[in-house]
Design a protein around this motif. Structure first.
Motif, PDB file in Angstrom:
ATOM      1  N   ALA A 134       0.831  -1.205   0.000  1.00 22.23           N
ATOM      2  CA  ALA A 134       0.000   0.000   0.000  1.00 22.23           C
ATOM      3  C   ALA A 134       0.866   1.255   0.000  1.00 22.23           C
ATOM      4  N   LYS A 177       2.281   1.972  -3.476  1.00 19.00           N
ATOM      5  CA  LYS A 177       1.274   2.517  -4.385  1.00 19.00           C
ATOM      6  C   LYS A 177       0.949   3.970  -4.044  1.00 19.00           C
ATOM      7  N   THR A 178       1.072   4.326  -2.763  1.00 20.81           N
ATOM      8  CA  THR A 178       0.671   5.650  -2.302  1.00 20.81           C
ATOM      9  C   THR A 178       1.738   6.706  -2.537  1.00 20.81           C
ATOM     10  N   ALA A 197       1.289   4.128   4.451  1.00 16.02           N
ATOM     11  CA  ALA A 197       0.079   3.431   4.027  1.00 16.02           C
ATOM     12  C   ALA A 197      -1.162   3.904   4.776  1.00 16.02           C
ATOM     13  N   GLU A 198      -1.042   4.042   6.117  1.00 16.99           N
ATOM     14  CA  GLU A 198      -2.234   4.292   6.920  1.00 16.99           C
ATOM     15  C   GLU A 198      -2.009   5.281   8.056  1.00 16.99           C
TER      16      GLU A 198
END
Length: 355
Positions: free
Chosen positions: A8, A11-12, A311-312
């Motif tokens: 993730a 991709k970010t 990611a988060e």
């Protein structure tokens, strides 16, 4: 879990910023070698000697924590997520982990500690610094860390010059974009008002400079970037409160061993006089167990925490820390351990070998 966060994050992130974090020196043999080294080790469990509940707590300089996992210093968190170092600090504090915030943070150390205190009443934040050739600059950084409430200092000693980062050179990534800065270097002695001082790298620095640092603060000082056992001995003799076995995540020299391969000799040289920590290549809880069996008191994780952040945000960093600590506790149970010190050197073998 960790692989999903890594995917993730990739991709970010802006590809240039991804390369900055993922990359290393030269051909990146050491970056790969840090992770690959753990694949050469296997654990030999003991049986019928465990406990329903394990005690994974560890005493570290300026901090007693519930598990032997520390967030290692990494730079420029605001490039990876808007929450930046504040999000990382809140996550580490909430999970009960030591956070080592660095000279190259994009958030000032006082704000990092304040964010940690939002998440826990007793966070443990250490400040990583590079010794500056001008003593007054080093002292100003130390005073900032003290006033902020840091509980220890971590001095990086493996950077006499900057590493040659092939990806950054290819991408032309030589400076931070407008609006971002290494905030801890702002307004230091000799800089213009509210101006920035360069992060120092100097091959002229010596053990004498470390001695001066130890005399200018009452905080415990850990020495980070030790690979040779003789240097570990000298660090302890100078008064270091801890030694961190590290090759800078493969970002300095591309011709050094994997950090974990240097750990046993350093641990023997230190002989229990101060805690020995390891960073470089930790990606799963079983890696933590191998490191502790080889002589580490705790491990540092850098890139995994950063992938979680990208990611988060705060939740991603918490997920990384919780996953590693849960996996470690599970591995400790499978090895018949009740506490960290039950992991002994004779419980680690090279794969394909026995005694």
């Amino acid at each position: 879990m960790l692989r999903a966060l890594y995917d993730a994050a990739r991709k970010t992130l802006d590809p240039v910023h991804y390369d900055y974090v993922a990359g290393g020196a030269g051909e990146e043999r050491v970056v790969a070698g840090n992770e690959g080294a753990f694949d050469r080790y296997a654990l030999l469990p003991r049986v019928l000697c465990g406990s329903e509940v394990r005690d994974t707590a560890v005493d570290l300089p300026g901090a007693r924590r519930a598990a032997p996992v520390v967030v290692a210093p990494t730079a420029f968190h605001r490039l990876l997520h808007p929450g930046g170092e504040r999000a990382t600090a809140r996550a580490a504090a909430a999970e009960g982990a030591v956070l080592v915030t660095g000279t190259a943070a994009t958030t000032a150390v006082a704000d990092v500690v304040a964010a940690a205190r939002e998440a826990a009443a007793d966070p443990a934040v250490w400040f990583q610094l590079y010794l500056h050739p001008r003593r007054e600059v080093t002292e100003a950084l130390v005073r900032r860390a003290e006033r902020a409430g840091c509980t220890a200092l971590v001095v990086t000693v493996d950077s006499p010059v900057f590493g040659r980062h092939t990806r950054d050179l290819r991408n032309g990534f030589t400076d931070l974009p407008p609006g971002y800065a290494a905030e801890n270097m702002r307004g230091l002695p000799g800089a213009p008002p509210d101006g920035l001082t360069d992060i120092p790298m100097s091959p002229s620095l010596s053990w004498r400079d470390l001695g001066e640092l130890l005399h200018m603060t009452s905080l415990p000082v850990l020495v980070k970037g030790v690979l040779h056992p003789a240097d570990a001995t000298v660090a302890v003799e100078h008064g270091a409160a801890g030694v961190i076995v590290s090759n800078h995540g493969g970002r300095q020299s591309d011709a050094v061993p994997a950090a974990v391969d240097c750990l046993p000799a350093v641990a023997r040289a230190v002989a229990g006089r101060v805690p020995v920590l390891l960073d470089g290549g930790i990606r799963r809880g079983s890696d933590v167990a191998v490191a502790l069996a080889l002589g580490a008191a705790a491990v540092g994780v850098g890139r995994p925490a950063v992938w979680g952040l990208a990611a988060e945000g705060e939740a991603g960093v918490r997920a990384v820390l919780r996953t590693l600590c849960d996996e470690y506790d599970h591995t400790l149970a499978l090895c018949g351990g009740r506490r960290n010190t039950d992991l002994a050197r004779d419980m680690v073998v090279r794969k394909g070998e026995t005694w």
